[in-house]
Design a protein around this motif. Sequence first.
Motif, PDB file in Angstrom:
ATOM      1  N   GLU A 251       0.839  -1.207   0.000  1.00  0.00           N
ATOM      2  CA  GLU A 251       0.000   0.000   0.000  1.00  0.00           C
ATOM      3  C   GLU A 251       0.872   1.254   0.000  1.00  0.00           C
ATOM      4  O   GLU A 251       0.542   2.252  -0.658  1.00  0.00           O
ATOM      5  N   PHE A 252       1.966   1.193   0.742  1.00  0.00           N
ATOM      6  CA  PHE A 252       2.909   2.304   0.821  1.00  0.00           C
ATOM      7  C   PHE A 252       3.489   2.583  -0.567  1.00  0.00           C
ATOM      8  O   PHE A 252       3.526   3.720  -1.035  1.00  0.00           O
ATOM      9  N   TYR A 253       3.913   1.509  -1.238  1.00  0.00           N
ATOM     10  CA  TYR A 253       4.473   1.611  -2.590  1.00  0.00           C
ATOM     11  C   TYR A 253       3.436   2.190  -3.552  1.00  0.00           C
ATOM     12  O   TYR A 253       3.750   3.076  -4.362  1.00  0.00           O
ATOM     13  N   GLN A 254       2.204   1.719  -3.456  1.00  0.00           N
ATOM     14  CA  GLN A 254       1.139   2.189  -4.341  1.00  0.00           C
ATOM     15  C   GLN A 254       0.846   3.668  -4.131  1.00  0.00           C
ATOM     16  O   GLN A 254       0.535   4.390  -5.087  1.00  0.00           O
ATOM     17  N   PHE A 255       0.925   4.129  -2.884  1.00  0.00           N
ATOM     18  CA  PHE A 255       0.683   5.554  -2.622  1.00  0.00           C
ATOM     19  C   PHE A 255       1.648   6.417  -3.425  1.00  0.00           C
ATOM     20  O   PHE A 255       1.250   7.384  -4.072  1.00  0.00           O
ATOM     21  N   TRP A 256       2.932   6.041  -3.395  1.00  0.00           N
ATOM     22  CA  TRP A 256       3.935   6.861  -4.076  1.00  0.00           C
ATOM     23  C   TRP A 256       3.877   6.706  -5.589  1.00  0.00           C
ATOM     24  O   TRP A 256       4.071   7.676  -6.325  1.00  0.00           O
ATOM     25  N   ILE A 257       3.608   5.503  -6.071  1.00  0.00           N
ATOM     26  CA  ILE A 257       3.642   5.292  -7.526  1.00  0.00           C
ATOM     27  C   ILE A 257       2.437   5.949  -8.208  1.00  0.00           C
ATOM     28  O   ILE A 257       2.458   6.203  -9.422  1.00  0.00           O
ATOM     29  N   ASN A 258       1.418   6.255  -7.438  1.00  0.00           N
ATOM     30  CA  ASN A 258       0.247   6.941  -7.988  1.00  0.00           C
ATOM     31  C   ASN A 258       0.354   8.461  -7.891  1.00  0.00           C
ATOM     32  O   ASN A 258      -0.638   9.177  -8.079  1.00  0.00           O
ATOM     33  N   THR A 259       1.543   8.964  -7.616  1.00  0.00           N
ATOM     34  CA  THR A 259       1.758  10.410  -7.498  1.00  0.00           C
ATOM     35  C   THR A 259       1.475  11.113  -8.830  1.00  0.00           C
ATOM     36  O   THR A 259       1.862  10.646  -9.897  1.00  0.00           O
ATOM     37  N   ASP A 260       0.809  12.230  -8.736  1.00  0.00           N
ATOM     38  CA  ASP A 260       0.494  13.061  -9.909  1.00  0.00           C
ATOM     39  C   ASP A 260       1.797  13.567 -10.554  1.00  0.00           C
ATOM     40  O   ASP A 260       2.758  13.878  -9.863  1.00  0.00           O
ATOM     41  N   ASP A 261       1.800  13.649 -11.888  1.00  0.00           N
ATOM     42  CA  ASP A 261       2.968  14.196 -12.603  1.00  0.00           C
ATOM     43  C   ASP A 261       3.353  15.577 -12.087  1.00  0.00           C
ATOM     44  O   ASP A 261       4.532  15.942 -12.065  1.00  0.00           O
ATOM     45  N   ARG A 262       2.352  16.347 -11.658  1.00  0.00           N
ATOM     46  CA  ARG A 262       2.609  17.713 -11.185  1.00  0.00           C
ATOM     47  C   ARG A 262       3.327  17.744  -9.837  1.00  0.00           C
ATOM     48  O   ARG A 262       3.908  18.761  -9.459  1.00  0.00           O
ATOM     49  N   ASP A 263       3.286  16.628  -9.108  1.00  0.00           N
ATOM     50  CA  ASP A 263       3.876  16.583  -7.763  1.00  0.00           C
ATOM     51  C   ASP A 263       5.158  15.764  -7.683  1.00  0.00           C
ATOM     52  O   ASP A 263       5.928  15.909  -6.728  1.00  0.00           O
ATOM     53  N   VAL A 264       5.401  14.876  -8.651  1.00  0.00           N
ATOM     54  CA  VAL A 264       6.411  13.841  -8.462  1.00  0.00           C
ATOM     55  C   VAL A 264       7.824  14.399  -8.290  1.00  0.00           C
ATOM     56  O   VAL A 264       8.600  13.900  -7.457  1.00  0.00           O
ATOM     57  N   ILE A 265       8.194  15.434  -9.032  1.00  0.00           N
ATOM     58  CA  ILE A 265       9.547  15.976  -8.899  1.00  0.00           C
ATOM     59  C   ILE A 265       9.709  16.666  -7.540  1.00  0.00           C
ATOM     60  O   ILE A 265      10.746  16.532  -6.887  1.00  0.00           O
ATOM     61  N   LYS A 266       8.670  17.360  -7.117  1.00  0.00           N
ATOM     62  CA  LYS A 266       8.713  17.993  -5.795  1.00  0.00           C
ATOM     63  C   LYS A 266       8.930  16.948  -4.706  1.00  0.00           C
ATOM     64  O   LYS A 266       9.758  17.133  -3.800  1.00  0.00           O
ATOM     65  N   GLU A 278      20.369  13.310 -10.838  1.00  0.00           N
ATOM     66  CA  GLU A 278      19.393  12.222 -11.012  1.00  0.00           C
ATOM     67  C   GLU A 278      17.966  12.776 -11.033  1.00  0.00           C
ATOM     68  O   GLU A 278      17.131  12.356 -11.838  1.00  0.00           O
ATOM     69  N   ILE A 279      17.696  13.726 -10.155  1.00  0.00           N
ATOM     70  CA  ILE A 279      16.355  14.325 -10.105  1.00  0.00           C
ATOM     71  C   ILE A 279      16.090  15.153 -11.358  1.00  0.00           C
ATOM     72  O   ILE A 279      15.001  15.093 -11.939  1.00  0.00           O
ATOM     73  N   ASN A 280      17.086  15.913 -11.791  1.00  0.00           N
ATOM     74  CA  ASN A 280      16.924  16.720 -13.007  1.00  0.00           C
ATOM     75  C   ASN A 280      16.670  15.841 -14.227  1.00  0.00           C
ATOM     76  O   ASN A 280      15.873  16.185 -15.104  1.00  0.00           O
ATOM     77  N   ASN A 281      17.337  14.684 -14.299  1.00  0.00           N
ATOM     78  CA  ASN A 281      17.116  13.751 -15.413  1.00  0.00           C
ATOM     79  C   ASN A 281      15.698  13.193 -15.393  1.00  0.00           C
ATOM     80  O   ASN A 281      15.050  13.060 -16.436  1.00  0.00           O
ATOM     81  N   LEU A 282      15.217  12.882 -14.187  1.00  0.00           N
ATOM     82  CA  LEU A 282      13.853  12.370 -14.068  1.00  0.00           C
ATOM     83  C   LEU A 282      12.837  13.460 -14.410  1.00  0.00           C
ATOM     84  O   LEU A 282      11.780  13.175 -14.982  1.00  0.00           O
TER      85      LEU A 282
END
Length: 421
Positions: A251-266, A278-282
């Motif tokens: 469930e923990f993994y699913q919470f993070w993998i469902n992150t909105d594109d608008r939030d994921v880099i933040k 690594e973050i800039n590449n992502l």
Amino acid sequence: MSELLNDLQFRGLIHQMTDEAGLQKVLNEEKIKLYSGFDPTADSLHIGHLLPILTLRRFQLNGHHPIALVGGATGLIGDPSGKKAERTLNTSEIVEGWSNRIKDQLSRFLDFKASENRAVLANNFDWIGNMNVIPFLRDVGKSFGVNYMLAKESVSARIESGISFTEFSYMILQSYDFLNLYQKEGCKLQIGGSDQWGNITAGMELIRKTEEEAKAFGLTIPLVTKADGTKFGKTEGGAIWLDSEKTSPYEFYQFWINTDDRDVIKYLKYFTFLTHDEINNLESEVKNAPEKRNAQKALAEEMTKLVHGESALEQAINISNALFSGEIRSLTASEVKVGFKDVPSYTVSEKEISLVDLLVQAKISPSKRQAREDITNGAVYINGERNQHLDYVLSSEDRIEEEFTIIRRGKKKYFLIEYSN
């Protein structure tokens, strides 16, 4: 600017800071002691606590000395910050039990055994629990003007709805924590969420009034928000806890993998220890190939591994892949129990049962006529495999490790079939 502050700025982890130039100078010249407090308001920390914990960890990785303060005393009082109503007061036995559980969780993230910059675990009940009221009011309370306290956001926001003297006094107790750690441990910096700004600056003011040539600093971390306006750290099932018994690694993994594109880099900047490159590449991948969701995968893997470990991450990925591909038979019984714990379940006592009867008895289909129609139309799956045989009888061959069968009706409606001995 110090390398550490540069990193915090890049990650967006600095909301407010007192005397930026002074803090930069201290961080450049020495390895300081800093603290953040965690009140035991439940039997587990949740992901809302992760940001201050991981910020302490960032300081420790840069050679500084974090103090994780468990609020065994302040947890008995209740912090009014960000709350619209009074907290329910818990008994000392409950708070003590919760404090011990939180200590264990903090040890996953901070190194309490390091030889040079060992983290320290403290409990403010040790110095507040036996405090006498008269010396406290004379020595500490005298330093706080009521008008000064009323002006603080944590108090002023509650004036209309009401605030008890108990919660009104919380600011003084937290301020005394800072003073005590400053005097006994040489702790110069307190960090916390943005809602703690009033309490942190009140503590600095108490140190200034009590100690000559005081050098104390405060730093707050932003409130974590979601682009869609919903509350971070909450799902339909409730809060996302750090305790694997309350929120499974899957469930923990699913919470993070469902992150909105608008939030994921933040969130990658806030919560992970990936490098800037690594973050800039992502971030580039989110812009150029969002359908691959590589940033979300990196976030989910980093966070699950950090909080629950490598083996729990592997299990979470196994369950996710099996559900995505439909290869339910590849799962172990323990993985089935985790992955399908929230779906409707039904217990079968017979050794064999016809598929039509099972669909009706388990209320997967409302009638035998509908059950036959569902089977004929190819809407029924047994352990991920479509079954269109009206006369099919489920036997031990359809059981995963003799414990479970997963029935799916349509695209997303799963049902867990269990077997009594």
